[in-house]
Write an enzyme that holds these catalytic residues in place. Structure first.
Site, mmCIF file in Angstrom:
data_model
loop_
_atom_site.group_PDB
_atom_site.id
_atom_site.type_symbol
_atom_site.label_atom_id
_atom_site.label_comp_id
_atom_site.label_asym_id
_atom_site.label_seq_id
_atom_site.Cartn_x
_atom_site.Cartn_y
_atom_site.Cartn_z
ATOM 1 N N ASP A 1 0.954 -1.228 0.029
ATOM 2 C CA ASP A 1 0.078 0.057 -0.097
ATOM 3 C C ASP A 1 0.906 1.243 -0.178
ATOM 4 O O ASP A 1 1.625 1.368 0.938
ATOM 5 C CB ASP A 1 -0.779 -0.006 1.265
ATOM 6 C CG ASP A 1 -2.058 0.795 1.202
ATOM 7 O OD1 ASP A 1 -2.023 1.661 0.134
ATOM 8 O OD2 ASP A 1 -3.079 0.831 2.011
ATOM 9 N N ASP A 2 0.845 2.121 -1.064
ATOM 10 C CA ASP A 2 1.431 3.317 -0.960
ATOM 11 C C ASP A 2 2.898 3.243 -1.236
ATOM 12 O O ASP A 2 3.767 4.391 -0.948
ATOM 13 C CB ASP A 2 1.146 4.231 0.274
ATOM 14 C CG ASP A 2 -0.311 4.939 0.234
ATOM 15 O OD1 ASP A 2 -1.234 4.142 -0.559
ATOM 16 O OD2 ASP A 2 -0.562 5.592 1.180
ATOM 17 N N CYS B 1 -6.533 3.808 -3.348
ATOM 18 C CA CYS B 1 -6.482 2.480 -2.883
ATOM 19 C C CYS B 1 -7.776 1.695 -3.549
ATOM 20 O O CYS B 1 -7.519 0.812 -4.154
ATOM 21 C CB CYS B 1 -6.532 2.482 -1.385
ATOM 22 S SG CYS B 1 -5.338 3.142 -0.564
ATOM 23 N N LYS C 1 -5.371 -5.940 4.134
ATOM 24 C CA LYS C 1 -6.408 -5.029 4.030
ATOM 25 C C LYS C 1 -7.412 -5.152 2.607
ATOM 26 O O LYS C 1 -7.018 -5.405 1.589
ATOM 27 C CB LYS C 1 -5.612 -3.609 3.687
ATOM 28 C CG LYS C 1 -6.609 -2.330 3.204
ATOM 29 C CD LYS C 1 -5.454 -1.259 2.940
ATOM 30 C CE LYS C 1 -6.288 0.173 2.530
ATOM 31 N NZ LYS C 1 -5.278 1.272 2.295
ATOM 32 N N HIS D 1 -10.786 -2.860 1.996
ATOM 33 C CA HIS D 1 -11.129 -1.532 1.450
ATOM 34 C C HIS D 1 -11.792 -1.632 0.116
ATOM 35 O O HIS D 1 -11.564 -0.589 -0.778
ATOM 36 C CB HIS D 1 -9.511 -0.808 1.058
ATOM 37 C CG HIS D 1 -9.883 0.713 1.538
ATOM 38 N ND1 HIS D 1 -8.905 1.821 0.889
ATOM 39 C CD2 HIS D 1 -11.131 1.543 1.745
ATOM 40 C CE1 HIS D 1 -9.604 3.002 1.108
ATOM 41 N NE2 HIS D 1 -10.860 2.767 1.667
ATOM 42 N N HIS E 1 1.400 2.211 4.063
ATOM 43 C CA HIS E 1 0.469 3.295 4.511
ATOM 44 C C HIS E 1 0.524 4.078 5.771
ATOM 45 O O HIS E 1 1.018 3.387 6.794
ATOM 46 C CB HIS E 1 -0.943 2.622 4.186
ATOM 47 C CG HIS E 1 -2.015 3.588 3.972
ATOM 48 N ND1 HIS E 1 -2.525 4.303 4.955
ATOM 49 C CD2 HIS E 1 -2.775 4.064 2.899
ATOM 50 C CE1 HIS E 1 -3.467 5.177 4.531
ATOM 51 N NE2 HIS E 1 -3.544 4.998 3.183
ATOM 52 N N ASP F 1 -0.393 -0.833 -4.755
ATOM 53 C CA ASP F 1 -1.584 -0.423 -5.394
ATOM 54 C C ASP F 1 -1.699 0.930 -5.749
ATOM 55 O O ASP F 1 -2.683 1.378 -6.633
ATOM 56 C CB ASP F 1 -2.653 -0.476 -3.986
ATOM 57 C CG ASP F 1 -2.388 0.572 -2.946
ATOM 58 O OD1 ASP F 1 -1.273 1.084 -2.981
ATOM 59 O OD2 ASP F 1 -3.426 0.665 -2.036
ATOM 60 N N ASN F 2 -0.626 1.918 -5.471
ATOM 61 C CA ASN F 2 -0.811 3.058 -6.165
ATOM 62 C C ASN F 2 0.641 3.877 -5.882
ATOM 63 O O ASN F 2 1.411 3.234 -5.249
ATOM 64 C CB ASN F 2 -1.824 4.119 -5.689
ATOM 65 C CG ASN F 2 -1.996 4.143 -4.257
ATOM 66 O OD1 ASN F 2 -2.884 3.579 -3.456
ATOM 67 N ND2 ASN F 2 -0.931 4.727 -3.356
ATOM 68 N N LYS G 1 0.707 10.137 -4.999
ATOM 69 C CA LYS G 1 -0.444 9.433 -4.800
ATOM 70 C C LYS G 1 -1.583 10.419 -5.057
ATOM 71 O O LYS G 1 -1.553 11.544 -4.445
ATOM 72 C CB LYS G 1 -0.452 8.936 -3.244
ATOM 73 C CG LYS G 1 -1.623 8.176 -2.998
ATOM 74 C CD LYS G 1 -1.599 7.770 -1.328
ATOM 75 C CE LYS G 1 -3.104 7.194 -0.956
ATOM 76 N NZ LYS G 1 -3.057 7.018 0.211
#
Length: 747
Positions: free
Chosen positions: A59-60, A97, A151, A153, A244, A302-303, A320
């Site tokens: 994540d991130d 996300c 996660k 989401h 994240h 994811d990003n 992001k």
């Protein structure tokens, strides 16, 4: 005696007939036995050929947040796995996300799931469309055991939205977007907090105090240990919360980065190291329990990263939440003994939606039942180095992201175009008063109000937009030596393939069906007719370049809603409107990338920038663009192959390419379903559910059809009081915060 002899003769005849029948039936039984053995062998071969799939989603994590891109980040396990596998260096995700995760799970662009705008907030009654199939469902149909750790989401307002109802046999992790790494508390605003750690469909109480990355790794290893790899193939989605925010990590991981001056960067790098250790432990378990020889390991973010919280996308532009390369170009690699060509770097164009058909194809599943896929089977591209079947990517079209449009007059005055409240691209714009300078409105508070509760009447559809076949413009200056497509094909040859095939060959596409008005905000008509046929051009459009040096026309006329066919920023004239460029959208076609509307913060942020400082100090260290853009600009064009850092905007030099890509956006928009972004539901408050985030809507309620409108951030009618400026107060507050951070972040 004669009678006895006759009886014996009759008995012998019957006995011989029985023996004969038994003899004749024996081959049939043998054949049946052989058939059963053959069937068992085929089943065994199929199971043997079905690889175990481990998908690790971080994540991130930014482009510059991995060791093989940046040696200051210590990721020996990830570097080794990537070096022995295939590094995906032209791989794209979404900038935030929820959209990325939805595209991974469904294989469809977010314009086809109704998730075009923002993320799913904890209090929102929203999730993946109920009629849409998912990747774990298809893998489970192919005989896989499917598990998810980490996660989610993707919404949880009702039980039908939970991972265990979307194809996973088990789930252990968090349902919201951001939780504390130790306490597992998650907040959706002041005073709206709850516990968020779940085991299947129940709350996993009593796990506080253990670091989430460690906890998730232990659960993943437990799944690998308890599963028999020779019995059924395994699909494990390890969706780590790291890296994240909040920036939390055990102190032992921070020590190797003690020389980093930036505290946020130091903590962020330490969190990346925890991810590296988690991957090492899971891959060790793959080898220990007999999975590795027939396994595929996929690693993806994811990003892009957020530089203001320690991440880095350098040297890419943006961060992001933006559609610059820093927000959408992802870190990814594939490691597997099943790869035919290993130890290489792949420059093939790939997208996160491609994993759905690729993994289902590897599993021997049937993707023909999955209507409307936007992904492609890219395993031959990854494994053998073949050409990618993907030639274009729609990053997104978000009709709700419409900030006030500032326009530039001939003498440099800023004006603001007022937008009428109608849906979607192609709105009509009121002409702004000339030479009147308006100040930009201040940022609004994060309160929310319902825009409308009635579904607006759909506007009558206009004539389908023909795809223009454009001739290159005659210019005195030489054109850059770049082509719209690497295969030197015209844009009209490309269609988005909503059905994905292993060969990647284009399929015939049905006509666009008119949308059916239904209760649900996200209709299934687009899913049933996923691939509308683009309208054929009636005649060739001749483009002419018109520059008027002293014209008072403002660039808001570039919005095709006010003057159909006008393209004054580039001086293009066409017979029909192409695209409303105030709409936030981004598309990649071949080498070219087009952005319209507001793509987000577009600076290049080097890793040494002190994100905790603001004002003049921040401006000293950030890298500005070489050519300062005008006050108002809503179209950007880049050749990403030649200019991956997006430093040279070619929109003025190549208006022909701009026009063609605008037409592609208009085509994709015809296939989009309405945005589903409902208001917060007060029933979601964890205080009414024992202090935890859990589903709060009964299955009988038609929550998807309840909200026919979307909501925007507003001030609830309260006027914001202007605070008196106090430079000394701000300076004192700044140094107080700085000192607090330095003391709290000491090693």
């Amino acid at each position: 005696m004669q009678a006895a002899a006759a009886a014996l003769t009759v008995l012998s005849v019957f006995f011989s007939l029985d023996c004969l029948s038994a003899y004749l039936s024996k081959p049939n039984q043998e054949q049946q036995r052989k058939d059963r053995n053959t069937q068992n062998d085929e089943t065994g071969r199929k199971k043997k050929n079905q690889p175990h799939i481990l998908f690790i989603l971080t994540d991130d994590q930014g482009f510059n947040d991995i060791g093989y891109h940046n040696p200051t980040i210590k990721t020996p396990t990830l570097d080794k796995l990537a070096a022995e596998g295939v590094k995906l260096e032209n791989y794209y995700v979404q900038p935030i996300c929820t959209p990325s995760r939805s595209q991974l799970i469904t294989g469809r662009y977010q314009i086809h799931t109704g998730l075009q705008h923002s993320i799913i907030r904890p209090s929102q009654p929203s999730c993946l469309p109920s009629h849409m199939d998912t990747l774990p469902e298809r893998l489970r149909q192919a005989g896989y055991s499917t598990h998810m750790v980490g996660k989610w989401h993707l919404g949880f307002y009702r039980k039908a939205c939970l991972p265990t109802r979307k194809g996973f046999d088990s789930f252990f992790g968090s349902l919201t977007g951001s939780v504390d790494y130790y306490s597992y508390g998650s907040c959706d605003g002041p005073g709206l907090c709850g516990y968020d750690l779940h085991d299947d469909e129940g709350v996993a109480w009593g796990r506080e105090g253990k670091y989430s990355t460690t906890l998730f790794t232990q659960r993943a290893r437990k799944i690998l240990e308890s599963h028999d790899p020779t019995d059924r193939p395994l699909f494990l989605l390890l969706s780590l919360q790291a890296v994240h925010t909040p920036l939390q990590t055990p102190k032992s991981y921070i020590y190797p980065y003690r020389d980093m001056a930036n505290v946020a960067r130091r903590k962020f790098a330490a969190m990346v190291s925890t991810v590296d250790e988690a991957v090492r432990n899971v891959t060790y378990a793959l080898r220990k329990y007999g999975y590795y020889r027939n396994s595929i390991i996929i690693y993806s973010t994811d990003n892009g990263a957020q530089p203001f919280t320690g991440g880095s996308n350098w040297p890419l532009r943006g961060r992001k939440g933006t559609y610059w390369e820093g927000g959408v170009r992802g870190v990814a690699f594939v490691h597997s003994p099943l790869l035919r060509r290993r130890r290489r770097v792949s420059k093939a164009l790939l997208h996160i939606t491609d994993w759905f058909p690729t993994l289902v194809g590897l599993a021997g599943g049937n993707i023909s039942q999955s209507l409307g896929l936007d992904g492609f089977d890219v395993w031959p591209t990854i494994s053998e180095g073949k050409e990618s079947p993907r030639q274009e990517i729609l990053h997104n079209i978000d009709p709700l992201h419409r900030p006030p449009v500032q326009t530039m007059t001939w003498d440099g005055g800023i004006e603001e175009a007022l937008v009428t409240k109608t849906k979607g691209p192609g709105r009509n714009f009121k002409k702004p008063k000339k030479r009147k300078v308006l100040r930009q409105q201040p940022k609004q508070k994060s309160a929310f109000r319902v825009k409308t509760l009635r579904r607006p009447k759909p506007k009558p559809k206009s004539t389908p937009l023909p795809k223009p076949k454009l001739k290159p413009l005659s210019r005195s200056k030489p054109k850059p030596k770049t082509s719209v497509f690497p295969q030197s094909q015209s844009l009209s040859h490309y269609r988005p393939h909503h059905k994905s095939h292993s060969s990647g060959s284009p399929q015939s596409q049905p006509e666009v069906q008119p949308r059916v008005k239904s209760k649900s905000r996200r209709t299934i008509s687009q899913n049933q007719n996923p691939s509308p046929k683009p309208p054929q051009p009636k005649s060739k459009t001749n483009l002419k370049l018109h520059f008027k040096s002293k014209s008072k026309q403002i660039s808001s006329l570039h919005q095709n809603g006010s003057q159909p066919g006008a393209h004054p920023q580039f001086g293009l004239q066409s017979s029909q409107p192409v695209w409303d460029t105030s709409v936030q959208a981004a598309i990649r076609v071949g080498d070219w990338k087009l952005l319209t509307g507001d793509p987000g913060h577009g600076d290049w942020v080097p890793p040494q920038v002190l994100s905790t400082l603001s004002g003049p100090w921040w401006n000293l260290e950030r890298v500005m663009s070489f050519n300062k853009p005008p006050t108002h600009k809503d179209v950007w064009l880049f050749n990403i192959t030649a200019d991956p850092c997006e430093r040279r905007d070619l929109a003025d030099q190549r208006p022909d390419v701009v026009q063609q890509l605008l037409a592609r956006l208009a085509y994709y928009n015809q296939t989009a379903v309405p945005v589903y972004f409902p208001p917060d539901d007060p029933r979601a408050d964890p205080s009414g559910h024992g202090g935890a985030w859990v589903p709060w809507v009964d299955e009988e309620e038609d929550e998807e059809g309840k909200y026919h409108g979307v909501y925007k951030k507003g001030r609830n009618g309260k006027k914001k009081r202007k605070k008196k400026k106090c430079r000394l107060c701000k300076l004192q507050s700044f140094f107080l915060k700085l000192n607090t951070r330095m003391m709290s972040n000491r090693i």
